[in-house]
Design a protein around this motif. Structure first.
Motif, PDB file in Angstrom:
ATOM      1  N   GLY A 199     -12.838   1.092  -2.353  1.00 13.26           N
ATOM      2  CA  GLY A 199     -13.082   0.918  -0.922  1.00 13.26           C
ATOM      3  C   GLY A 199     -14.531   0.601  -0.591  1.00 13.26           C
ATOM      4  N   GLU A 200     -14.727   0.282   0.669  1.00 11.73           N
ATOM      5  CA  GLU A 200     -16.048  -0.077   1.188  1.00 11.73           C
ATOM      6  C   GLU A 200     -17.061   1.066   1.005  1.00 11.73           C
ATOM      7  N   ARG A 201     -16.566   2.307   1.085  1.00 14.86           N
ATOM      8  CA  ARG A 201     -17.492   3.445   1.003  1.00 14.86           C
ATOM      9  C   ARG A 201     -17.765   3.908  -0.428  1.00 14.86           C
ATOM     10  N   LYS A 261     -13.124  -3.848  -1.661  1.00 16.11           N
ATOM     11  CA  LYS A 261     -13.335  -4.156  -0.243  1.00 16.11           C
ATOM     12  C   LYS A 261     -14.782  -4.593  -0.044  1.00 16.11           C
ATOM     13  N   LYS A 316      -7.978   9.522   1.456  1.00 20.15           N
ATOM     14  CA  LYS A 316      -8.748   8.766   2.437  1.00 20.15           C
ATOM     15  C   LYS A 316     -10.241   9.058   2.365  1.00 20.15           C
ATOM     16  N   ARG A 369       0.931  -1.151   0.000  1.00 14.48           N
ATOM     17  CA  ARG A 369       0.000   0.000   0.000  1.00 14.48           C
ATOM     18  C   ARG A 369       0.951   1.175   0.000  1.00 14.48           C
ATOM     19  N   ARG A 401     -13.507  -7.418   4.773  1.00 11.03           N
ATOM     20  CA  ARG A 401     -13.122  -6.685   5.999  1.00 11.03           C
ATOM     21  C   ARG A 401     -14.362  -6.604   6.870  1.00 11.03           C
ATOM     22  N   TRP A 434      -7.572  -0.452  -5.726  1.00 18.32           N
ATOM     23  CA  TRP A 434      -8.776  -1.059  -5.167  1.00 18.32           C
ATOM     24  C   TRP A 434      -9.844  -0.001  -4.935  1.00 18.32           C
ATOM     25  N   GLN A 491      -0.895   5.912  -1.849  1.00 19.64           N
ATOM     26  CA  GLN A 491      -1.964   5.780  -0.839  1.00 19.64           C
ATOM     27  C   GLN A 491      -2.109   7.110  -0.070  1.00 19.64           C
TER      28      GLN A 491
HETATM   29  C1  LIG Z   1     -10.487   2.961   3.622  1.00 21.71           C
HETATM   30  C2  LIG Z   1      -9.967   1.753   3.656  1.00 21.71           C
HETATM   31  O1  LIG Z   1     -10.646   0.625   3.879  1.00 21.71           O
HETATM   32  P1  LIG Z   1     -12.200   0.333   3.745  1.00 21.71           P
HETATM   33  O2  LIG Z   1     -12.618   0.887   2.421  1.00 21.71           O
HETATM   34  O3  LIG Z   1     -12.243  -1.137   3.794  1.00 21.71           O
HETATM   35  O4  LIG Z   1     -12.869   0.994   4.892  1.00 21.71           O
HETATM   36  C3  LIG Z   1      -8.525   1.523   3.458  1.00 21.71           C
HETATM   37  O5  LIG Z   1      -8.126   0.371   3.264  1.00 21.71           O
HETATM   38  O6  LIG Z   1      -7.772   2.510   3.515  1.00 21.71           O
END
Ligand SMILES: C=C(OP(=O)(O)O)C(=O)O
Ligand SMILES: O=C[C@H](O)[C@H](O)COP(=O)(O)O
Length: 449
Positions: free
Chosen positions: A268-270, A292, A119, A112, A323, A266, A116
């Motif tokens: 992300g979950e959101r 994710k 956020k 990562r 996750r 990738w 990266q």
């Molecule tokens: C934001 C992250 O994870 P997730 O999307 O799974 O919350 C991440 O891996 O930085």
């Protein structure tokens, strides 16, 4: 590789769809100028390297290799230094050596790293002592400092992200191919560490075994190139789509689009909405893609993601990074694995044991318990064992520095220690000792599997 994506059918289709978690850039003209400049920059990685990683991940999906993906939660511009990068790499190389030797499996190493910088956040604002400001969204967007000026999204930061990624990748390439990652260095990676930590001592014993095995092979006349260099890839969350799309290019060999900001990206979950801009963007590029999957993911969601992102069912194209949280993985993961497997999809299944296990300590620090992290990985292995599928790897937030951000581990960190070296800009990372502990435990689980 010189043609940018905006001239390619499919290069900008994401722009018509809702994009979650995008910065509220106040100056749109400045953003347009930055995008134009980024479009003229050279690629950070080559399409051929992305293809190679897709092949390696294909081996993971087929059950022939294990993915180790790890690095910072949020990279920071002021941490682009030889020391930080070397420490992170060293930790990943040590974990890779443990998993390969103790787990007896080829390990695909993906950082990562080198990208990266963005956020997704749960809340758009943060309040401290009655003052409310926009939340910190990563160095690519705004500053961590809690001042009004720092928190204004500034598109010039996207250019700094590119340059920071380029400098990091340059050093990573030098370290991994220029002798530092030579397997004969297994002891050297541990030098500053061995005396002080139980994980370091355990690693040292393993390094001696690796040495003996290598001496034996050497004596037999076997000394392959694979011992001298390491294949290492860079990945990050494809979050700020103006950046990712500006670095998307047409591959002159094939006419396909590649996001050349990193080898693997990738979602992300959101931001994994099926009708959203991120999935649309990812569906148009040929890089290996991760998604994710949190505890609210339904089997139908997972199957639609396969349809959208991997219609050809190509092993290595799609990696599902679950996750769920230690308390949910055993309940939530089986149906997803079962139904995706039954559909004939050849995805790689990876466990991110970090993001479902975060809590706030009484001191206000966001933290994670090492035992919860371990328990989620255990649950992940149990599910795959029961279903006869392959536990393909781990995705962890870690650093090579001796931070005190997660509690527990062999060299135990207590809640009261968190303030000592709490340096993350976002989520808590495993330190080097905790990362090595995890690698040993995962290697045992893999062997037992
Ligand atoms: C934001 C992250 O994870 P997730 O999307 O799974 O919350 C991440 O891996 O930085
Ligand atoms: O790394 C992941 C997310 O960005 C992070 O967990 C969000 O944290 P928040 O809930 O503090 O916004």
């Amino acid at each position: 590789m010189t043609v940018n994506a905006e001239t390619h059918a499919g290069g900008h289709t994401w722009r018509d769809l809702p994009a979650a978690q995008q910065p509220d850039w106040p100056d749109q003209e400045a953003l347009r100028d930055v995008i134009a400049e980024l479009q003229s920059y050279p690629p950070l990685v080559f399409a051929g390297e992305c293809d190679q990683l897709r092949e390696r991940l294909g081996a993971v999906a087929r059950g022939e290799a294990f993915l180790l993906q790890g690095g910072d939660c949020a990279e920071a511009f002021d941490a682009v230094s030889a020391e930080h990068i070397r420490n992170k790499l060293k930790t990943l190389l040590q974990m890779g050596a443990v998993l390969t030797y103790a787990g007896s499996v080829p390990v695909v190493k993906v950082g990562r790293i080198a990208g990266q910088y963005s956020k997704p956040r749960s809340k758009p604002t943060e309040t401290r002592d009655g003052v409310t400001l926009p939340t910190y969204r990563g160095d690519s967007v705004n500053g961590f400092e809690f001042t009004e000026a720092a928190r204004i999204p500034d598109p010039q930061r996207l250019k700094r992200m590119y340059h920071a990624s380029a400098a990091t990748l340059n050093l990573v390439r030098a370290f991994t191919t220029g002798g530092y990652a030579d397997l004969r260095q297994v002891h050297a990676w541990n030098q500053d560490f061995v005396k002080s930590s139980p994980a370091g001592q355990r690693y040292e014993a393993l390094a001696r075994e690796i040495d003996r095995a290598m001496n034996f092979m050497n004596a037999c006349g076997v000394n392959p190139e694979e011992f001298r260099t390491v294949e290492f890839y860079a990945s990050h969350e494809a979050l700020v789509l103006d950046y990712e799309s500006s670095l998307t290019r047409v591959d002159s060999r094939t006419g396909n689009l590649y996001d050349v900001s990193g080898h693997m990206v990738w979602i992300g979950e959101r931001t994994r909405q099926l009708d959203g801009a991120h999935i649309e963007f990812a569906s148009r590029i040929r890089n290996p893609i991760g998604v994710k999957l949190g505890p609210t993911t339904t089997a139908e969601d997972a199957l639609t993601l396969v349809e959208r992102l991997d219609p050809e069912r190509e092993p290595g194209r799609l990696t599902f990074i679950s996750r769920m949280g230690a308390d949910k993985v055993r309940d939530k993961l089986p149906e997803l694995v079962e139904k995706v497997t039954a559909s004939g999809a050849k995805v790689a299944w990876i466990c991110d044991p970090m993001h479902g296990n975060t809590f706030e300590a009484a001191s206000g620090h966001k933290t994670r318990r090492f035992d919860d992290v371990l328990d989620e990985v255990k649950g992940f292995f149990e599910v795959h064992k029961r279903l006869g599928t392959h536990p393909g790897g781990i995705h962890v937030e870690l650093t090579g520095d001796d931070v005190t951000e997660c509690v527990g581990g062999g060299d135990e960190i207590f809640v009261d220690d968190l303030h000592q070296r709490y340096e993350t800009a976002c989520d808590p990372r495993l330190n080097r000792s905790q990362s090595l502990d995890l690698a040993f435990l995962v290697a045992e689980m893999y062997r037992d599997q």
